[in-house]
Design an enzyme around this catalytic site. Structure first.
Site, mmCIF file in Angstrom:
data_model
loop_
_atom_site.group_PDB
_atom_site.id
_atom_site.type_symbol
_atom_site.label_atom_id
_atom_site.label_comp_id
_atom_site.label_asym_id
_atom_site.label_seq_id
_atom_site.Cartn_x
_atom_site.Cartn_y
_atom_site.Cartn_z
ATOM 1 N N ALA A 19 6.068 0.964 -12.975
ATOM 2 C CA ALA A 19 6.602 -0.105 -12.124
ATOM 3 C C ALA A 19 5.447 -0.949 -11.606
ATOM 4 O O ALA A 19 4.337 -0.449 -11.391
ATOM 5 C CB ALA A 19 7.401 0.471 -10.959
ATOM 6 N N ALA A 22 4.737 -6.675 -6.113
ATOM 7 C CA ALA A 22 3.798 -7.639 -5.552
ATOM 8 C C ALA A 22 2.610 -6.956 -4.886
ATOM 9 O O ALA A 22 1.496 -7.487 -4.877
ATOM 10 C CB ALA A 22 4.520 -8.530 -4.538
ATOM 11 N N SER A 24 1.869 -3.335 -5.288
ATOM 12 C CA SER A 24 1.384 -2.066 -5.834
ATOM 13 C C SER A 24 1.747 -1.883 -7.305
ATOM 14 O O SER A 24 2.651 -2.540 -7.827
ATOM 15 C CB SER A 24 1.941 -0.899 -5.023
ATOM 16 O OG SER A 24 3.348 -0.860 -5.107
ATOM 17 N N ASP A 159 13.057 -2.190 2.688
ATOM 18 C CA ASP A 159 13.553 -2.659 1.379
ATOM 19 C C ASP A 159 14.613 -1.693 0.866
ATOM 20 O O ASP A 159 14.521 -1.195 -0.253
ATOM 21 C CB ASP A 159 12.399 -2.777 0.382
ATOM 22 C CG ASP A 159 12.797 -3.475 -0.918
ATOM 23 O OD1 ASP A 159 13.787 -4.244 -0.888
ATOM 24 O OD2 ASP A 159 12.130 -3.256 -1.939
#
Length: 248
Positions: A19, A22, A24, A159
């Site tokens: 993955a 922005a 990490s 989030d």
């Protein structure tokens, strides 16, 4: 070009980047202490637009903050990945790898929508198969309970989406605390719930209202009357969201 710390550069040559966000990069890597197991390595790369001293300070601070949140929640009996190792200087967190599907993908599978997002919000003709309803309800109630435990610990995720909750053996595990913070404010917790509500509407539009009802059922079962102010604030946040939508 992203420059990796030496230990991560070695890992990245043979392991997978799974993955990229922005803030990490997330790798699957060999566990540093248990060679037969895999773990997750989360890396905050350097930002070339920042002063190096400021960037190093921010990266260290955010890495330590995320690690502290994970530790606090684990001690508070919230299901999160266990910490394995941190290297705050280099912006690295090693943590337990959660094997399983995200709640988002699991719901799509239950709905028979393997491509994800294929259903339209206006398509009310598609009902859930009877056999799936019980499983969906039970699972989403459990997710709501886990969010309730999160907020009772005075942690705001920042989030909350169905992508950031995994299912391990049918039990929810909340992941990705890069934007998490400590807060006792009802407003902050209400915004957390609103983000989840909007995520459900976006990724599971046909049955979003039913799914949210089950989530809140689980949430309220854990927080009870102590978080009544959160639900009142949630309605305020919804109204502000509707006004922004109307104004474009």
């Amino acid at each position: 070009m992203i420059t990796l710390p030496e230990q991560l550069e070695k890992l990245s040559k043979q392991e997978n980047l799974i993955a990229q966000g922005a803030e990490s990069l997330v790798y699957s890597a060999q566990h540093p202490y248990l060679p037969q197991q895999e773990c997750i390595v989360k890396y905050r790369p350097k930002k070339p637009y920042r002063l190096p001293e400021l960037d190093a300070q921010l990266s260290k601070h955010r890495t330590l903050a995320e690690a502290r949140v994970l530790q606090k929640l684990a001690l508070g009996d919230v299901e999160v990945p266990h910490l394995v190792f941190i290297d705050a200087k280099n912006g690295l967190i090693y943590m337990e790898k959660i094997e399983g599907l995200s709640v988002k993908q699991w719901i799509w599978n239950e709905e028979g929508d393997t491509e994800g997002g294929a259903q339209e919000a206006g398509d009310k003709s598609r009902s859930l198969p009877d056999g799936d309803v019980s499983s969906l309800k039970d699972t989403l109630v459990l997710v709501g309970q886990e969010i309730g435990k999160l907020h009772k610990s005075d942690i705001v995720h920042g989030d909350l989406t169905t992508s950031n909750v995994m299912l391990r053996d049918g039990k929810p595990v909340i992941i990705d605390f890069g934007l998490a913070s400590v807060s006792t404010l009802a407003e902050d917790k209400a915004v957390d719930l609103y983000v989840m509500e909007r995520a459900v509407l976006s990724t599971h539009p046909v049955h979003s209202q039913q799914y949210c009802d089950w989530l809140f059922e689980g949430y309220l079962a854990v927080v009870g009357k102590s978080q009544k102010e959160v639900m009142r604030k949630l309605e305020d946040v919804r109204q502000r969201g509707r006004k922004r939508s109307m104004l474009g």
